[in-house]
Design a protein around this motif. Structure first.
Motif, short mmCIF file in Angstrom:
data_model
loop_
_atom_site.label_atom_id
_atom_site.label_comp_id
_atom_site.label_asym_id
_atom_site.label_seq_id
_atom_site.Cartn_x
_atom_site.Cartn_y
_atom_site.Cartn_z
N ASP B 30 0.76 -1.31 -0.01
CA ASP B 30 -0.05 0.19 0.10
C ASP B 30 0.82 1.24 -0.10
O ASP B 30 0.71 2.32 -0.83
N ARG B 31 1.89 1.25 0.53
CA ARG B 31 2.79 2.51 0.88
C ARG B 31 3.59 2.65 -0.52
O ARG B 31 3.38 3.89 -0.88
N GLU B 32 4.05 1.49 -1.22
CA GLU B 32 4.35 1.60 -2.25
C GLU B 32 3.45 2.16 -3.57
O GLU B 32 3.72 3.06 -4.36
N ASP B 33 2.29 1.56 -3.39
CA ASP B 33 1.12 2.13 -4.30
C ASP B 33 0.91 3.59 -4.14
O ASP B 33 0.76 4.24 -5.08
N LEU B 34 0.85 4.00 -2.97
CA LEU B 34 0.51 5.36 -2.52
C LEU B 34 1.69 6.25 -3.08
O LEU B 34 1.21 7.35 -3.71
N PHE B 35 3.04 5.95 -2.88
CA PHE B 35 4.15 6.73 -3.27
C PHE B 35 4.26 6.66 -4.80
O PHE B 35 4.21 7.97 -5.24
N GLN B 36 3.92 5.66 -5.59
CA GLN B 36 3.62 5.72 -7.14
C GLN B 36 2.82 6.82 -7.56
O GLN B 36 2.72 7.25 -8.28
N GLU B 37 1.45 6.46 -6.72
CA GLU B 37 0.20 7.28 -7.29
C GLU B 37 0.78 8.95 -7.20
O GLU B 37 0.09 9.67 -7.91
N VAL B 38 1.34 9.26 -5.94
CA VAL B 38 1.66 10.63 -5.84
C VAL B 38 2.55 11.16 -6.96
O VAL B 38 2.40 12.15 -7.51
N PHE B 39 3.52 10.28 -7.26
CA PHE B 39 4.52 10.75 -8.33
C PHE B 39 3.83 10.67 -9.60
O PHE B 39 4.14 11.52 -10.63
N LEU B 40 2.96 9.96 -9.95
CA LEU B 40 2.43 9.80 -11.15
C LEU B 40 1.47 11.06 -11.40
O LEU B 40 1.34 11.63 -12.56
N LYS B 41 0.86 11.47 -10.21
CA LYS B 41 0.18 12.94 -10.48
C LYS B 41 1.12 13.77 -10.59
O LYS B 41 0.55 14.80 -11.47
N VAL B 42 2.03 13.98 -9.87
CA VAL B 42 3.13 15.10 -10.35
C VAL B 42 3.39 14.98 -11.57
O VAL B 42 3.46 16.11 -12.53
N HIS B 43 3.80 13.72 -12.34
CA HIS B 43 4.19 13.44 -13.76
C HIS B 43 3.15 14.05 -14.50
O HIS B 43 3.54 15.04 -15.51
N ARG B 44 1.94 13.79 -14.22
CA ARG B 44 0.89 14.49 -15.19
C ARG B 44 0.65 15.74 -15.17
O ARG B 44 0.35 16.33 -16.13
N ALA B 45 0.65 16.17 -13.88
CA ALA B 45 0.26 17.55 -13.88
C ALA B 45 1.27 18.77 -13.69
O ALA B 45 1.20 20.06 -13.71
N LEU B 46 2.63 18.18 -13.86
CA LEU B 46 3.76 19.03 -13.73
C LEU B 46 3.64 20.44 -14.74
O LEU B 46 3.85 21.29 -14.51
N GLY B 47 2.94 19.90 -16.09
CA GLY B 47 2.87 21.07 -17.02
C GLY B 47 1.82 22.19 -16.66
O GLY B 47 1.66 23.22 -17.14
N LYS B 48 1.06 21.88 -15.85
CA LYS B 48 -0.16 22.75 -15.06
C LYS B 48 0.54 23.46 -14.18
O LYS B 48 -0.39 24.39 -13.66
N PHE B 49 1.46 23.28 -13.40
CA PHE B 49 1.87 23.82 -12.26
C PHE B 49 2.34 25.47 -12.59
O PHE B 49 3.12 25.65 -13.50
#
Lengths: 87, 161
Positions: B30-49
């Motif tokens: 769960d910890r690893e899934d959560l960690f991945q999810e956070v960075f996937l969101k960052v990866h996707r949304a970085l262009g919108k920052f």
């Protein structure tokens, strides 16, 4: 130190370990693949919308039963109609 | 976004994100899934920052929100499992837990907001004003949730000796 503070200090130390390099590979792999399912879903939705609209919104057949009944040979064109009217 | 940019962002923030998400989940998976999810969101949304806050704060906010959603989902899943268990449709099987599982029991008694406020305040040592701004909630809500969360945890610690 009270029980609560001892507990909080323990929580601070409790973070486990993880292979950050392996996690990075997984994230970037998933990051690249994220668009494939999205494109497939959008394509499927567009095809489905086209098929549905094709069947639902075909041009209605002309409603006049007499005109529908007439064959192409029997129908009259505009110039014939004008000549009938002014005869 | 260039891969090199994301690589640097990951390098600079991985420990901070891991430190946070590891307090939210019991199992390593769960910890690893959560960690991945956070960075996937960052990866996707970085262009919108847009730079309204620092990049670190922006990532921290994503991590906190993802963790809260993770807790809510887990609570729902647990309630459903309890219901099925009650109806004797399935046997509850616990996943492998990290470290001493008992340590997390008092935190499990808190709702997602109480847990987040307590972790941010007492474990991460953030100021109340910063927590309010991070979670976009009034300062009074932070204070009342923190007070209640501490009470519950203290009570649990007393109960379990």
């Amino acid at each position: 130190m009270d029980k609560y503070q001892v507990y909080i200090d323990r929580i601070k130390r409790e973070s486990g370990s993880v292979d950050f390099d392996q996690m990075y590979d997984r994230i970037t792999r998933r990051g690249k693949n994220i668009f494939i399912p999205a494109v497939a879903t959008l394509t499927a939705a567009a095809v489905a919308a086209f098929v549905v609209s094709f069947y639902l919104f075909q041009p209605a057949a002309y409603d006049d039963p007499i005109l529908n009944y007439m064959s192409e040979a029997e129908s009259i064109n505009g110039s014939q109609l004008i000549s009938y009217v002014f005869q | 976004m260039r891969e090199a940019d994301f690589s640097k962002i990951y390098r600079d923030n991985k420990e901070m994100v891991w430190g946070l998400v590891s307090k939210y989940s019991l199992s390593q998976q769960d910890r690893e899934d959560l960690f991945q999810e956070v960075f996937l969101k960052v990866h996707r949304a970085l262009g919108k920052f847009r730079g309204g806050s620092s990049l670190e704060t922006w990532i921290y906010r994503i991590a906190v929100n993802t963790a809260i959603n993770h807790l809510k989902k887990r609570k729902r899943r647990e309630s459903f499992r309890e219901l099925l268990n009650h109806l004797r449709l399935v046997e509850t099987v616990e996943g492998p837990e990290v470290g001493d599982a008992l340590i997390w029991k008092p935190l499990e008694k808190l709702n997602p907001l109480q847990r987040t406020v307590l972790l941010l305040s007492d474990v991460e040592e953030k100021k109340m004003e910063d927590i309010a701004s991070l979670l976009k909630i009034p300062l009074g809500t932070v204070k009342s949730n923190l007070h209640r969360a501490r009470e519950i945890v203290k009570k649990e610690l007393e109960k379990n000796g």
